[in-house]
Design a protein around this motif. Structure first.
Motif, PDB file in Angstrom:
ATOM      1  N   UNK A 320      14.818  -2.861  22.766  1.00  0.00           N
ATOM      2  CA  UNK A 320      13.777  -1.857  22.560  1.00  0.00           C
ATOM      3  C   UNK A 320      14.263  -0.678  21.715  1.00  0.00           C
ATOM      4  N   UNK A 321      14.677  -1.004  20.513  1.00  0.00           N
ATOM      5  CA  UNK A 321      15.129   0.006  19.561  1.00  0.00           C
ATOM      6  C   UNK A 321      13.911   0.527  18.789  1.00  0.00           C
ATOM      7  N   UNK A 322      13.676   1.834  18.770  1.00  0.00           N
ATOM      8  CA  UNK A 322      12.561   2.358  17.984  1.00  0.00           C
ATOM      9  C   UNK A 322      12.792   2.122  16.499  1.00  0.00           C
ATOM     10  N   UNK A 323      11.740   1.689  15.811  1.00  0.00           N
ATOM     11  CA  UNK A 323      11.916   1.276  14.418  1.00  0.00           C
ATOM     12  C   UNK A 323      10.736   1.689  13.549  1.00  0.00           C
ATOM     13  N   UNK A 324      11.038   1.850  12.271  1.00  0.00           N
ATOM     14  CA  UNK A 324      10.012   1.995  11.235  1.00  0.00           C
ATOM     15  C   UNK A 324      10.169   0.796  10.314  1.00  0.00           C
ATOM     16  N   UNK A 325       9.172  -0.093  10.311  1.00  0.00           N
ATOM     17  CA  UNK A 325       9.209  -1.294   9.469  1.00  0.00           C
ATOM     18  C   UNK A 325       8.128  -1.187   8.396  1.00  0.00           C
ATOM     19  N   UNK A 326       8.502  -1.548   7.178  1.00  0.00           N
ATOM     20  CA  UNK A 326       7.650  -1.351   6.008  1.00  0.00           C
ATOM     21  C   UNK A 326       7.403  -2.703   5.332  1.00  0.00           C
ATOM     22  N   UNK A 327       6.178  -3.002   4.919  1.00  0.00           N
ATOM     23  CA  UNK A 327       5.898  -4.295   4.283  1.00  0.00           C
ATOM     24  C   UNK A 327       6.325  -4.339   2.819  1.00  0.00           C
ATOM     25  N   UNK A 328       6.637  -5.553   2.345  1.00  0.00           N
ATOM     26  CA  UNK A 328       6.920  -5.759   0.931  1.00  0.00           C
ATOM     27  C   UNK A 328       5.741  -6.461   0.273  1.00  0.00           C
ATOM     28  N   UNK A 329       5.843  -6.678  -1.042  1.00  0.00           N
ATOM     29  CA  UNK A 329       4.735  -7.337  -1.738  1.00  0.00           C
ATOM     30  C   UNK A 329       5.261  -8.252  -2.842  1.00  0.00           C
ATOM     31  N   UNK A 330       4.521  -9.297  -3.091  1.00  0.00           N
ATOM     32  CA  UNK A 330       4.897 -10.266  -4.110  1.00  0.00           C
ATOM     33  C   UNK A 330       4.641  -9.708  -5.509  1.00  0.00           C
ATOM     34  N   UNK A 331       5.623  -9.904  -6.397  1.00  0.00           N
ATOM     35  CA  UNK A 331       5.480  -9.512  -7.802  1.00  0.00           C
ATOM     36  C   UNK A 331       5.636 -10.755  -8.661  1.00  0.00           C
ATOM     37  N   UNK A 332       4.613 -11.042  -9.456  1.00  0.00           N
ATOM     38  CA  UNK A 332       4.656 -12.135 -10.426  1.00  0.00           C
ATOM     39  C   UNK A 332       4.331 -11.554 -11.804  1.00  0.00           C
ATOM     40  N   UNK A 333       4.220 -12.409 -12.799  1.00  0.00           N
ATOM     41  CA  UNK A 333       3.867 -11.936 -14.149  1.00  0.00           C
ATOM     42  C   UNK A 333       2.532 -11.190 -14.150  1.00  0.00           C
ATOM     43  N   UNK A 334       1.661 -11.522 -13.184  1.00  0.00           N
ATOM     44  CA  UNK A 334       0.306 -10.975 -13.187  1.00  0.00           C
ATOM     45  C   UNK A 334       0.213  -9.530 -12.715  1.00  0.00           C
ATOM     46  N   UNK A 335       1.205  -9.047 -11.947  1.00  0.00           N
ATOM     47  CA  UNK A 335       1.027  -7.709 -11.355  1.00  0.00           C
ATOM     48  C   UNK A 335       2.239  -6.786 -11.503  1.00  0.00           C
ATOM     49  N   UNK A 336       3.076  -7.042 -12.505  1.00  0.00           N
ATOM     50  CA  UNK A 336       4.234  -6.159 -12.727  1.00  0.00           C
ATOM     51  C   UNK A 336       3.772  -4.732 -12.991  1.00  0.00           C
ATOM     52  N   UNK A 337       2.749  -4.586 -13.814  1.00  0.00           N
ATOM     53  CA  UNK A 337       2.276  -3.242 -14.156  1.00  0.00           C
ATOM     54  C   UNK A 337       1.761  -2.491 -12.923  1.00  0.00           C
ATOM     55  N   UNK A 338       1.065  -3.179 -12.030  1.00  0.00           N
ATOM     56  CA  UNK A 338       0.444  -2.496 -10.882  1.00  0.00           C
ATOM     57  C   UNK A 338       1.386  -2.337  -9.692  1.00  0.00           C
ATOM     58  N   UNK A 339       2.628  -2.780  -9.840  1.00  0.00           N
ATOM     59  CA  UNK A 339       3.586  -2.625  -8.732  1.00  0.00           C
ATOM     60  C   UNK A 339       4.779  -1.775  -9.183  1.00  0.00           C
ATOM     61  N   UNK A 340       5.776  -2.397  -9.767  1.00  0.00           N
ATOM     62  CA  UNK A 340       7.014  -1.670 -10.064  1.00  0.00           C
ATOM     63  C   UNK A 340       6.848  -0.651 -11.198  1.00  0.00           C
ATOM     64  N   UNK A 341       5.912  -0.903 -12.126  1.00  0.00           N
ATOM     65  CA  UNK A 341       5.675   0.083 -13.186  1.00  0.00           C
ATOM     66  C   UNK A 341       4.852   1.241 -12.649  1.00  0.00           C
ATOM     67  N   UNK A 342       3.786   0.937 -11.927  1.00  0.00           N
ATOM     68  CA  UNK A 342       2.923   1.981 -11.371  1.00  0.00           C
ATOM     69  C   UNK A 342       3.695   2.903 -10.434  1.00  0.00           C
ATOM     70  N   UNK A 343       4.601   2.335  -9.645  1.00  0.00           N
ATOM     71  CA  UNK A 343       5.382   3.144  -8.697  1.00  0.00           C
ATOM     72  C   UNK A 343       6.561   3.859  -9.340  1.00  0.00           C
ATOM     73  N   UNK A 344       6.741   3.678 -10.639  1.00  0.00           N
ATOM     74  CA  UNK A 344       7.795   4.400 -11.335  1.00  0.00           C
ATOM     75  C   UNK A 344       9.187   3.846 -11.135  1.00  0.00           C
ATOM     76  N   UNK A 345       9.282   2.605 -10.635  1.00  0.00           N
ATOM     77  CA  UNK A 345      10.602   1.996 -10.455  1.00  0.00           C
ATOM     78  C   UNK A 345      11.232   1.715 -11.819  1.00  0.00           C
ATOM     79  N   UNK A 346      10.428   1.135 -12.725  1.00  0.00           N
ATOM     80  CA  UNK A 346      10.870   0.869 -14.089  1.00  0.00           C
ATOM     81  C   UNK A 346       9.769   1.258 -15.055  1.00  0.00           C
ATOM     82  N   UNK A 347      10.165   1.641 -16.251  1.00  0.00           N
ATOM     83  CA  UNK A 347       9.190   1.852 -17.315  1.00  0.00           C
ATOM     84  C   UNK A 347       9.021   0.538 -18.085  1.00  0.00           C
ATOM     85  N   UNK A 348       7.938   0.458 -18.824  1.00  0.00           N
ATOM     86  CA  UNK A 348       7.712  -0.724 -19.656  1.00  0.00           C
ATOM     87  C   UNK A 348       8.832  -0.863 -20.674  1.00  0.00           C
TER      88      UNK A 348
END
Length: 366
Positions: A320-348
């Motif tokens: 019974x360890x208190x935790x904060x768990x966060x979901x991940x998301x799938x990135x394919x060719x179709x959604x690179x712009x709306x995920x890692x680019x939109x969040x500022x992880x990488x620029x184009x």
């Protein structure tokens, strides 16, 4: 678990911390160290290795920034990287315990091997937050991604990529290191989706998550199964996916079968654009690092952490360890712009090298 509850909790916590910045340590909550109540807390951050780009590019600076914000610039993060060496990490933890940090945030190289250091910290009155990997021993809190769900995301993406080919050949499963409890969770999540729908020809637990070990394993799998029989590869992360793809190319496999990944490393994203890797799992590191910083500051100040907890988990040694768990998301060719680019992880511009200009235009990255 959706994204909104965590975001709301984080926002609420920031307000709470601003209000409680002068609270004396030890007045409430789950332990804590010697924070003097004016925000001048000292947090020891132990990260596991530098083979994976995320730790020093994202996790460390993000946590430093959040600690500074929550303590009005008075908090300090003391940092050490184990370089994949569990013995070194235990020594680093011991040094921070002797230095009397207020809280330890540990991303364990080996979840079992670090238990002794966690116990020493507890005996010294230092709270411990397990970060990204669920360490054994009497830890006070844990933050990570929902790792079984990450495996399910990978498994679903692989099935989608395989389509009607799912039962026509063999897939290779390239799991992570057995010393990392997350690897078992990724594997379990992926298997829950893939079982009964694919034929697993070969499966490996990859020593130290190293791309070169994945490369060797993949070459052996191709030799045993035949290069024309492998229709897909489950790779637990992007680093290994790179080694796998190198082995596939060296064996003359064409077209390349779909290969999964995780961590949204820049090299992995570029391989997705190039059509060499099918997908990766983007895990918003800012949310994980910020949650760890918030837990650490609260514990250092002796405050309760209940307000940001969204799960309770158990390790082999602690229930019974208190935790904060966060979901991940799938990135394919179709959604690179709306995920890692939109969040500022990488620029184009970072993604689209000269060699990838045409492929980037095809995927709408321009």
């Amino acid at each position: 678990m959706g994204r909104a509850p965590v975001a709301l909790a984080v926002a609420a916590l920031a307000v709470t911390l601003t209000a409680c910045g002068t609270t004396e340590a030890g007045s409430a909550g789950n332990g804590g160290g010697d924070g003097d109540g004016d925000g001048a807390v000292r947090i020891g951050l132990l990260l596991p290795e530098n083979e994976t780009a995320r730790y020093e590019k994202f996790d460390k600076p993000l946590m430093e920034k959040k600690v500074a914000l929550l303590t009005l610039g008075k908090g300090k993060v003391l940092y050490a990287n184990a370089g994949g060496d569990a013995v070194r990490q235990s020594a680093q933890a011991d040094a921070m315990i002797k230095d009397k940090v207020d809280v330890l945030v540990i991303d364990a190289v080996d979840s079992k091997a670090i238990a002794g250091a966690v116990t020493k910290a507890k005996e010294a009155g230092i709270a411990v937050v397990a970060y990204d990997r669920l360490a054994e021993g009497p830890i006070d809190a844990y933050t990570s991604f929902d790792n079984e769900d990450v495996g399910r995301v990978q498994g679903k993406a692989l099935l989608e990529a395989l389509g009607e080919k799912a039962r026509n050949g063999r897939i290779v499963m390239m799991n992570g290191a057995v010393t990392d409890p997350n690897a078992a969770s990724f594997k379990a999540g992926a298997r829950s989706v893939l079982e009964g729908k694919v034929n697993v020809g070969k499966e490996y637990d990859t020593v130290e998550w190293k791309p070169e070990n994945a490369n060797t394993n993949m070459a052996a799998a191709l030799s045993a199964l035949g290069k024309d029989k492998v229709v897909g590869v489950y790779s637990a992360n992007d680093g290994m996916a790179g080694g796998i793809i190198t082995a596939l190319k060296a064996a003359g496999v064409s077209p390349l079968p779909p290969v999964t990944g995780q961590d949204a490393e820049l090299a992995g994203v570029r391989r997705i654009v190039a059509g060499e890797q099918y997908m990766t799992v983007y895990k918003p590191y800012a949310r994980e690092a910020e949650a760890a910083a918030e837990l650490a500051v609260l514990l250092a100040q002796g405050e309760k952490i209940d307000g940001i907890i969204n799960q309770v988990v158990s390790s082999p040694t602690t229930k019974r360890i208190p935790a904060v768990l966060i979901p991940g998301m799938s990135v394919t060719r179709d959604n690179i712009r709306s995920t890692v680019v939109l969040d500022g992880v990488y620029t184009i511009d970072e993604i689209c090298t000269e060699a990838l200009k045409a492929a980037c235009q095809e995927t709408g990255l321009k």
